[in-house]
Design a protein around this motif. Structure first.
Motif, PDB file in Angstrom:
ATOM      1  N   ARG A   8       0.824  -1.206   0.000  1.00 50.20           N
ATOM      2  CA  ARG A   8       0.000   0.000   0.000  1.00 50.20           C
ATOM      3  C   ARG A   8       0.858   1.256   0.000  1.00 50.20           C
ATOM      4  O   ARG A   8       0.480   2.274  -0.576  1.00 50.20           O
ATOM      5  N   ALA A   9       2.002   1.177   0.661  1.00 54.18           N
ATOM      6  CA  ALA A   9       2.867   2.356   0.776  1.00 54.18           C
ATOM      7  C   ALA A   9       3.729   2.567  -0.456  1.00 54.18           C
ATOM      8  O   ALA A   9       4.155   3.691  -0.718  1.00 54.18           O
ATOM      9  N   LEU A  10       4.012   1.504  -1.204  1.00 50.81           N
ATOM     10  CA  LEU A  10       4.906   1.616  -2.351  1.00 50.81           C
ATOM     11  C   LEU A  10       4.129   1.939  -3.617  1.00 50.81           C
ATOM     12  O   LEU A  10       3.043   1.407  -3.839  1.00 50.81           O
ATOM     13  N   ASP A  11       4.705   2.786  -4.442  1.00 52.39           N
ATOM     14  CA  ASP A  11       4.153   3.009  -5.767  1.00 52.39           C
ATOM     15  C   ASP A  11       4.973   2.219  -6.784  1.00 52.39           C
ATOM     16  O   ASP A  11       6.004   1.633  -6.460  1.00 52.39           O
ATOM     17  N   LYS A  12       4.510   2.207  -8.029  1.00 49.71           N
ATOM     18  CA  LYS A  12       5.166   1.388  -9.047  1.00 49.71           C
ATOM     19  C   LYS A  12       6.595   1.850  -9.312  1.00 49.71           C
ATOM     20  O   LYS A  12       7.493   1.034  -9.527  1.00 49.71           O
ATOM     21  N   LYS A  13       6.819   3.160  -9.293  1.00 52.24           N
ATOM     22  CA  LYS A  13       8.164   3.666  -9.557  1.00 52.24           C
ATOM     23  C   LYS A  13       9.140   3.196  -8.490  1.00 52.24           C
ATOM     24  O   LYS A  13      10.269   2.791  -8.789  1.00 52.24           O
ATOM     25  N   ALA A  14       8.722   3.263  -7.220  1.00 49.72           N
ATOM     26  CA  ALA A  14       9.599   2.826  -6.141  1.00 49.72           C
ATOM     27  C   ALA A  14       9.909   1.339  -6.256  1.00 49.72           C
ATOM     28  O   ALA A  14      11.041   0.912  -6.008  1.00 49.72           O
ATOM     29  N   ILE A  15       8.919   0.537  -6.628  1.00 49.77           N
ATOM     30  CA  ILE A  15       9.148  -0.909  -6.776  1.00 49.77           C
ATOM     31  C   ILE A  15      10.175  -1.179  -7.865  1.00 49.77           C
ATOM     32  O   ILE A  15      11.078  -2.014  -7.706  1.00 49.77           O
ATOM     33  N   TRP A  16      10.074  -0.448  -8.976  1.00 49.85           N
ATOM     34  CA  TRP A  16      11.045  -0.618 -10.056  1.00 49.85           C
ATOM     35  C   TRP A  16      12.442  -0.201  -9.619  1.00 49.85           C
ATOM     36  O   TRP A  16      13.430  -0.880  -9.930  1.00 49.85           O
ATOM     37  N   VAL A  17      12.551   0.906  -8.912  1.00 52.30           N
ATOM     38  CA  VAL A  17      13.864   1.370  -8.449  1.00 52.30           C
ATOM     39  C   VAL A  17      14.482   0.360  -7.492  1.00 52.30           C
ATOM     40  O   VAL A  17      15.675   0.021  -7.590  1.00 52.30           O
ATOM     41  N   ILE A  18      13.692  -0.153  -6.562  1.00 56.46           N
ATOM     42  CA  ILE A  18      14.201  -1.141  -5.613  1.00 56.46           C
ATOM     43  C   ILE A  18      14.656  -2.403  -6.342  1.00 56.46           C
ATOM     44  O   ILE A  18      15.733  -2.957  -6.060  1.00 56.46           O
ATOM     45  N   ILE A 228       7.354   6.332   3.897  1.00 54.92           N
ATOM     46  CA  ILE A 228       7.069   7.559   4.642  1.00 54.92           C
ATOM     47  C   ILE A 228       6.250   8.534   3.804  1.00 54.92           C
ATOM     48  O   ILE A 228       5.212   9.031   4.236  1.00 54.92           O
ATOM     49  N   VAL A 229       6.704   8.806   2.579  1.00 54.07           N
ATOM     50  CA  VAL A 229       6.066   9.866   1.784  1.00 54.07           C
ATOM     51  C   VAL A 229       4.703   9.441   1.259  1.00 54.07           C
ATOM     52  O   VAL A 229       3.871  10.298   0.941  1.00 54.07           O
ATOM     53  N   ASN A 230       4.437   8.130   1.153  1.00 54.56           N
ATOM     54  CA  ASN A 230       3.134   7.670   0.684  1.00 54.56           C
ATOM     55  C   ASN A 230       2.168   7.367   1.821  1.00 54.56           C
ATOM     56  O   ASN A 230       1.058   6.895   1.566  1.00 54.56           O
ATOM     57  N   SER A 231       2.572   7.614   3.047  1.00 53.31           N
ATOM     58  CA  SER A 231       1.708   7.409   4.197  1.00 53.31           C
ATOM     59  C   SER A 231       0.972   8.709   4.527  1.00 53.31           C
ATOM     60  O   SER A 231       1.188   9.759   3.897  1.00 53.31           O
ATOM     61  N   LYS A 232       0.121   8.643   5.553  1.00 54.39           N
ATOM     62  CA  LYS A 232      -0.569   9.849   6.000  1.00 54.39           C
ATOM     63  C   LYS A 232       0.432  10.883   6.521  1.00 54.39           C
ATOM     64  O   LYS A 232       0.253  12.085   6.319  1.00 54.39           O
ATOM     65  N   VAL A 236       1.167  14.896   5.402  1.00 54.89           N
ATOM     66  CA  VAL A 236       1.325  16.035   6.323  1.00 54.89           C
ATOM     67  C   VAL A 236       2.660  16.734   6.071  1.00 54.89           C
ATOM     68  O   VAL A 236       2.745  17.971   6.128  1.00 54.89           O
ATOM     69  N   MET A 237       3.708  15.963   5.770  1.00 55.95           N
ATOM     70  CA  MET A 237       5.005  16.569   5.457  1.00 55.95           C
ATOM     71  C   MET A 237       4.901  17.486   4.249  1.00 55.95           C
ATOM     72  O   MET A 237       5.449  18.597   4.238  1.00 55.95           O
ATOM     73  N   ILE A 238       4.200  17.031   3.219  1.00 54.70           N
ATOM     74  CA  ILE A 238       4.034  17.862   2.030  1.00 54.70           C
ATOM     75  C   ILE A 238       3.213  19.106   2.361  1.00 54.70           C
ATOM     76  O   ILE A 238       3.480  20.201   1.842  1.00 54.70           O
ATOM     77  N   ALA A 239       2.223  18.946   3.230  1.00 53.72           N
ATOM     78  CA  ALA A 239       1.438  20.113   3.654  1.00 53.72           C
ATOM     79  C   ALA A 239       2.305  21.106   4.409  1.00 53.72           C
ATOM     80  O   ALA A 239       2.180  22.322   4.231  1.00 53.72           O
ATOM     81  N   VAL A 240       3.213  20.610   5.238  1.00 57.78           N
ATOM     82  CA  VAL A 240       4.141  21.491   5.953  1.00 57.78           C
ATOM     83  C   VAL A 240       5.047  22.219   4.972  1.00 57.78           C
ATOM     84  O   VAL A 240       5.334  23.412   5.121  1.00 57.78           O
TER      85      VAL A 240
END
Length: 403
Positions: A8-18, A228-232, A236-240
Motif C-alpha cells: 500500500r505504501a509503495l508506488d510502481k516507480k519505487a518498486i522498479w527502483v528497488i 514515509i512519503v506515501n503514508s498519512k 502532512v510533510m508535504i502540507a508542511v
C-alpha cells in the motif's frame, strides 16, 4: 499484514527502483568475481569501488531529499551526519589494525602513539566490536539531529535562517575535528585500514561485498522513504512544505513532523558515510566542509527534488561529471558545478526527472489520437435534418430576462 502495508505504501516507480538496485547488487559483483579480466562483461575492481562510492552518495542525496523535497527543510549541514557515520566506521576499522600498525601498539592507533596518548579515550571503548560500531553509526547522527532539530523547530526557525545554522553546525564540527586533542586523528583523520569483519579491506571479494551492501542499503533507503512519503505522515510533510502556517492552524504539531523527518534523514546520511569509508579507505575532517553539504544540495536539485529517483540520478550524474572534470580539466570543475546549479535553477527547476516527465507528456499527447465527437442520437439526427446547428446540442435555451 506487514506485506499488505508495504504494498500500500509503495508506488510502481519505487518498486522498479528497488528491483533495479537489488539486481545491481547481484550482477555487478558477479561480473567482477566470476568473469575473468579481459573478457566481455568483466567489471574491474577499481570501478566497483567507484560505483560503490556513487551509491553511497546517492543514499546521502536521498536523505537530503526527504527533508528538503518533501518537508521543505533546506539543510546545508547533512555532510556532518555523513561524516559522523564515517568516523564511527573508521574508528572500528582502526581498532581492527591492532599490533600491525607502524608502532606495533595492540590497543592505541598509530596517531595516538605519535601524539603520546597514555590510554584509549573513553569514546573509543567498544569500537572494536562491529555491532557496537554500527549502533554508533545510527545513534550519533540521529542523536545530534534530534537535539539540534528539537531546539530549532520548537523555536520555529525556518527558511534561510535554518539553513545558516545547519551550516554553522557543520563548520563548528569541522574546526573541532581538526584539533589533535579531539582524539580523531586531527588533520590526517583515520586511514590505513586493514580488516573488516576479519577479512582484508583491499581484497577483491571484500570490495564486491561492500558494493553489494551499499546497493542493498540504497534499495532499503528507497523503501523507507517511499513508505514515509506515501503514508498519512507523508501527506502532512508535504502540507508542511507547501503551507506550514495553515497546517499548524489545522492542529498538527509541525515541529514533531519536521523533527521526525530530520532525524530519519540524519540516520540515513550516517549509514551512507559508514558505507563510504571502507570503500575509499580514509575519513578526515574535510568531509565536514560546508562545501560538501552544498554539493549534496546541487545533486538533489539537478536530479529533481521531491522525487525518489531524482536525487539518485543527480548524485550519480554530477559525480560522474566531477570524475571526468577533475581528471581532464581540474581547474574548471568548481566553475562547471556553479554553472550547473545556476542553469538548473533557471531552466530546470524540477531537475532531470521533471524534464523527463515533460518530454514524456508531450510524446503521449502527440501519439494519442484526437478524441472524436460522439455520434448524434436519433433525436439529434432529426434536428440536423431540419437544419439546426449541431454545436447547439446539449445547450438549453436560456430564458429571456424579465422586462
Amino acid at each position: 499484514m506487514l506485506t499488505q502495508a508495504l504494498f500500500r505504501a509503495l508506488d510502481k516507480k519505487a518498486i522498479w527502483v528497488i528491483a533495479i538496485f537489488l539486481a545491481v547488487a547481484v550482477l555487478v559483483p558477479m561480473a567482477n568475481l566470476l568473469i575473468p579480466p579481459g573478457q566481455f562483461g568483466h567489471v574491474p575492481t577499481y570501478l566497483v569501488s567507484l560505483m560503490g562510492k556513487y551509491l553511497a552518495y546517492s543514499i546521502l542525496a536521498l536523505a537530503l531529499d526527504l527533508v528538503w523535497g518533501y518537508c521543505g527543510i533546506l539543510s546545508l549541514g547533512h555532510g556532518a551526519f555523513f561524516a559522523l557515520g564515517g568516523y564511527a566506521m573508521g574508528m572500528y576499522l582502526m581498532r581492527q589494525i591492532g599490533s600491525r600498525g607502524v608502532y606495533g601498539n595492540p590497543v592505541l592507533p598509530d596517531f595516538m602513539v605519535f601524539l603520546n596518548y597514555s590510554e584509549l579515550p573513553w569514546f573509543w571503548l567498544g569500537m572494536d566490536n562491529f555491532w557496537f560500531a554500527m549502533l554508533m553509526v545510527v545513534f550519533v547522527p540521529g542523536l545530534l539531529a534530534f537535539v539540534f532539530g528539537f531546539f530549532a523547530f520548537r523555536s520555529r526557525v525556518t527558511g534561510v535562517y535554518l539553513s545558516i545554522i545547519t551550516q554553522a553546525m557543520t563548520f563548528a564540527l569541522l574546526l573541532a575535528f581538526f584539533r589533535n586533542d579531539m582524539g580523531f586523528g586531527g588533520n590526517n583523520g583515520l586511514t590505513d585500514f586493514k580488516d573488516i569483519l576479519g577479512v582484508s579491506v583491499q581484497a577483491q571479494s571484500t570490495r564486491a561485498t561492500l558494493f553489494a551492501a551499499t546497493a542493498i542499503a540504497l534499495a532499503l533507503s528507497v523503501l523507507v522513504c517511499s513508505m514515509i512519503v506515501n503514508s498519512k505522515l507523508g501527506k502532512v510533510m508535504i502540507a508542511v512544505r507547501d503551507a506550514e502556517s495553515r497546517t499548524r492552524f489545522l492542529g498538527y504539531r509541525v515541529e514533531y513532523v519536521k523533527l521526525f523527518a530530520f532525524t530519519v534523514s540524519a540516520i540515513m546520511a550516517g549509514i551512507a558515510g559508514a558505507l563510504y569509508v571502507p570503500q575509499v579507505g580514509i575519513i578526515n575532517p574535510s568531509e565536514f566542509d560546508p562545501a560538501n553539504s552544498i554539493e549534496v544540495v546541487i545533486w538533489t536539485a539537478v536530479g529533481g527534488r521531491g522525487t525518489l529517483i531524482g536525487p539518485i540520478i543527480g548524485a550519480i550524474v554530477v559525480n560522474l561529471g566531477k570524475s571526468w572534470f577533475t581528471t581532464t580539466l581540474p581547474e574548471l570543475w568548481l566553475f562547471a558545478l556553479g554553472a550547473l546549479f545556476v542553469f538548473t535553477t533557471l531552466f530546470l527547476p524540477k531537475g532531470i526527472v521533471g524534464l523527463w516527465h515533460q518530454a514524456w507528456g508531450r510524446m503521449r499527447r502527440r501519439t494519442e489520437p484526437a478524441e472524436r465527437p460522439a455520434p448524434p442520437t436519433p433525436a439529434q439526427s432529426a434536428d440536423i435534418e431540419r437544419g439546426e446547428d449541431p454545436a447547439s446540442f446539449g445547450h438549453e435555451a436560456q430564458p429571456k430576462p424579465a422586462e
